[in-house]
Design a protein around this motif. Structure first.
Motif, PDB file in Angstrom:
ATOM      1  N   ALA A  84       0.671  -1.396  -0.604  1.00  0.00           N
ATOM      2  CA  ALA A  84       0.341   0.041  -0.047  1.00  0.00           C
ATOM      3  C   ALA A  84       0.849   1.004   0.084  1.00  0.00           C
ATOM      4  N   ASP A  85       0.566   2.053  -0.511  1.00  0.00           N
ATOM      5  CA  ASP A  85       0.815   3.884  -0.442  1.00  0.00           C
ATOM      6  C   ASP A  85       0.037   4.283   1.096  1.00  0.00           C
ATOM      7  N   ILE A  86       1.282   5.273   1.646  1.00  0.00           N
ATOM      8  CA  ILE A  86      -0.075   6.164   1.919  1.00  0.00           C
ATOM      9  C   ILE A  86       0.314   7.350   1.980  1.00  0.00           C
ATOM     10  N   GLY A  87      -0.439   8.313   2.591  1.00  0.00           N
ATOM     11  CA  GLY A  87      -0.426   9.763   2.679  1.00  0.00           C
ATOM     12  C   GLY A  87      -0.750  10.339   3.347  1.00  0.00           C
ATOM     13  N   TYR A  88      -0.476  11.696   4.198  1.00  0.00           N
ATOM     14  CA  TYR A  88      -0.591  12.024   4.991  1.00  0.00           C
ATOM     15  C   TYR A  88      -1.062  13.756   5.246  1.00  0.00           C
ATOM     16  N   THR A  89      -1.437  14.357   5.756  1.00  0.00           N
ATOM     17  CA  THR A  89      -1.547  15.806   5.607  1.00  0.00           C
ATOM     18  C   THR A  89      -2.135  15.889   8.068  1.00  0.00           C
ATOM     19  N   VAL A  90      -1.024  17.039   7.745  1.00  0.00           N
ATOM     20  CA  VAL A  90      -1.681  17.667   9.561  1.00  0.00           C
ATOM     21  C   VAL A  90      -1.832  18.969   9.038  1.00  0.00           C
ATOM     22  N   ILE A  91      -2.551  19.811   9.130  1.00  0.00           N
ATOM     23  CA  ILE A  91      -2.696  21.249   9.729  1.00  0.00           C
ATOM     24  C   ILE A  91      -1.633  22.064   9.764  1.00  0.00           C
ATOM     25  N   PRO A  92      -0.984  23.169   9.895  1.00  0.00           N
ATOM     26  CA  PRO A  92       0.145  23.595  10.344  1.00  0.00           C
ATOM     27  C   PRO A  92       0.046  23.927  11.802  1.00  0.00           C
ATOM     28  N   ALA A  93      -1.347  24.340  12.101  1.00  0.00           N
ATOM     29  CA  ALA A  93      -1.549  24.997  13.874  1.00  0.00           C
ATOM     30  C   ALA A  93      -0.856  23.280  15.101  1.00  0.00           C
ATOM     31  N   ALA A  94      -1.344  21.767  13.952  1.00  0.00           N
ATOM     32  CA  ALA A  94      -1.166  20.616  15.098  1.00  0.00           C
ATOM     33  C   ALA A  94       0.376  20.319  14.099  1.00  0.00           C
ATOM     34  N   GLN A  95       0.849  20.853  13.799  1.00  0.00           N
ATOM     35  CA  GLN A  95       2.756  20.296  13.148  1.00  0.00           C
ATOM     36  C   GLN A  95       3.430  20.343  14.257  1.00  0.00           C
ATOM     37  N   GLY A  96       4.431  19.765  14.351  1.00  0.00           N
ATOM     38  CA  GLY A  96       5.163  19.719  15.607  1.00  0.00           C
ATOM     39  C   GLY A  96       4.945  19.321  16.971  1.00  0.00           C
ATOM     40  N   GLN A  97       3.679  18.493  16.841  1.00  0.00           N
ATOM     41  CA  GLN A  97       2.903  18.124  17.849  1.00  0.00           C
ATOM     42  C   GLN A  97       3.145  16.182  18.334  1.00  0.00           C
ATOM     43  N   GLY A  98       4.191  15.807  17.468  1.00  0.00           N
ATOM     44  CA  GLY A  98       3.576  14.152  17.247  1.00  0.00           C
ATOM     45  C   GLY A  98       3.132  13.927  16.511  1.00  0.00           C
ATOM     46  N   ILE A  99       1.938  14.320  15.907  1.00  0.00           N
ATOM     47  CA  ILE A  99       0.408  14.468  15.468  1.00  0.00           C
ATOM     48  C   ILE A  99       0.399  13.382  14.371  1.00  0.00           C
ATOM     49  N   ALA A 100       1.578  13.746  12.876  1.00  0.00           N
ATOM     50  CA  ALA A 100       1.350  12.828  11.638  1.00  0.00           C
ATOM     51  C   ALA A 100       2.561  11.533  12.836  1.00  0.00           C
ATOM     52  N   SER A 101       3.433  11.486  13.149  1.00  0.00           N
ATOM     53  CA  SER A 101       3.869  10.496  13.610  1.00  0.00           C
ATOM     54  C   SER A 101       2.950   9.059  14.119  1.00  0.00           C
ATOM     55  N   GLU A 102       2.245   9.836  15.223  1.00  0.00           N
ATOM     56  CA  GLU A 102       1.271   8.686  16.002  1.00  0.00           C
ATOM     57  C   GLU A 102      -0.053   8.507  15.310  1.00  0.00           C
ATOM     58  N   ALA A 103       0.056   9.590  14.485  1.00  0.00           N
ATOM     59  CA  ALA A 103      -1.335   8.596  13.723  1.00  0.00           C
ATOM     60  C   ALA A 103      -0.203   7.589  12.280  1.00  0.00           C
ATOM     61  N   LEU A 104       0.184   8.429  11.442  1.00  0.00           N
ATOM     62  CA  LEU A 104       1.485   7.385  10.791  1.00  0.00           C
ATOM     63  C   LEU A 104       1.569   5.598  11.299  1.00  0.00           C
ATOM     64  N   ARG A 105       2.145   6.406  12.737  1.00  0.00           N
ATOM     65  CA  ARG A 105       2.235   4.329  13.186  1.00  0.00           C
ATOM     66  C   ARG A 105       0.850   3.837  13.239  1.00  0.00           C
ATOM     67  N   ALA A 106      -0.068   4.377  13.848  1.00  0.00           N
ATOM     68  CA  ALA A 106      -1.324   3.529  13.979  1.00  0.00           C
ATOM     69  C   ALA A 106      -1.622   2.882  12.291  1.00  0.00           C
ATOM     70  N   VAL A 107      -1.651   3.860  11.592  1.00  0.00           N
ATOM     71  CA  VAL A 107      -2.319   3.262  10.315  1.00  0.00           C
ATOM     72  C   VAL A 107      -1.523   2.697   9.407  1.00  0.00           C
ATOM     73  N   CYS A 108       0.591   1.997  10.265  1.00  0.00           N
ATOM     74  CA  CYS A 108       1.048   0.538   9.493  1.00  0.00           C
ATOM     75  C   CYS A 108       0.687  -0.330  10.037  1.00  0.00           C
ATOM     76  N   ASP A 109      -0.059   0.191  11.357  1.00  0.00           N
ATOM     77  CA  ASP A 109       0.153  -1.417  12.627  1.00  0.00           C
ATOM     78  C   ASP A 109      -1.410  -2.267  12.173  1.00  0.00           C
ATOM     79  N   TYR A 110      -2.880  -0.790  12.268  1.00  0.00           N
ATOM     80  CA  TYR A 110      -3.583  -1.196  10.539  1.00  0.00           C
ATOM     81  C   TYR A 110      -3.521  -1.681   9.926  1.00  0.00           C
ATOM     82  N   ALA A 111      -2.539  -1.214   8.792  1.00  0.00           N
ATOM     83  CA  ALA A 111      -2.683  -2.214   7.985  1.00  0.00           C
ATOM     84  C   ALA A 111      -1.735  -3.253   7.646  1.00  0.00           C
ATOM     85  N   PHE A 112      -0.642  -3.963   8.275  1.00  0.00           N
ATOM     86  CA  PHE A 112      -0.365  -4.561   8.650  1.00  0.00           C
ATOM     87  C   PHE A 112      -1.163  -6.248   9.253  1.00  0.00           C
TER      88      PHE A 112
END
Length: 169
Positions: A84-112
């Motif tokens: 699978a290919d994965i893509g993500y976007t986080v609003i600027p106000a939420a960047q730098g808070q680990g939101i993308a990292s946490e969501a990415l790990r969760a969706v990769c776990d879901y994928a696997f």
């Protein structure tokens, strides 16, 4: 379709009520500078309609706040169902808070675990240092450099290909 939860986040399927958020995200130059040219409203509506019916696409929110922070999705390969290919976007106000990292790990776990995927690929512009850090922090490994392969608003960029295999994270 499933909702994915983490310690801070809820990743839920797109709903029609998410249109205003999706439109604001896709019209924000600071978000789109690494993704694509800002599309017409008609094209943005077409993309949103696809999100509404997509099987593995989610809106990112905190548990305690209904405000959307971003979106993330998997596109399982039609030719290789285990990838699978994965893509993500986080609003600027939420960047730098680990939101993308946490969501990415969760969706990769879901994928696997739930989607039968054994490898997840991500494409990122070389200039997008934030997204490169998110991918590498999650265990993705750069496997390819596509020189000047991606164009946004008449400018060509190097596109980096990253990969995470099941059991590697």
């Amino acid at each position: 379709m499933a909702t994915i939860t983490t310690s801070r986040l809820s990743l839920s399927p797109f709903e029609p009520s998410d249109w205003a958020f999706f439109r604001r995200l896709r019209e924000a130059p600071e978000v789109m500078r690494y993704m694509a040219a800002i599309a017409s409203e008609k094209e943005t509506r077409r993309l949103f309609a696809a999100r509404l019916t997509a099987q593995h696409t989610f809106v990112i929110r905190r548990h305690d706040d209904p405000t959307p922070l971003g979106d993330i999705g998997l596109q399982i390969s039609a030719q290789f169902a285990q990838e699978a290919d994965i893509g993500y976007t986080v609003i600027p106000a939420a960047q730098g808070q680990g939101i993308a990292s946490e969501a990415l790990r969760a969706v990769c776990d879901y994928a696997f675990i739930r989607a039968g995927v054994t490898a997840v690929n991500a494409f990122v512009l070389a200039d997008n240092g934030g997204s490169v850090r998110v991918l590498e922090k999650a265990g993705f490994v750069r496997t390819q450099v596509l020189e000047k392969a991606y164009e946004i608003n008449g400018v060509r960029y190097d596109d980096w290909v990253y990969r995470l295999e099941s059991g590697a994270a």
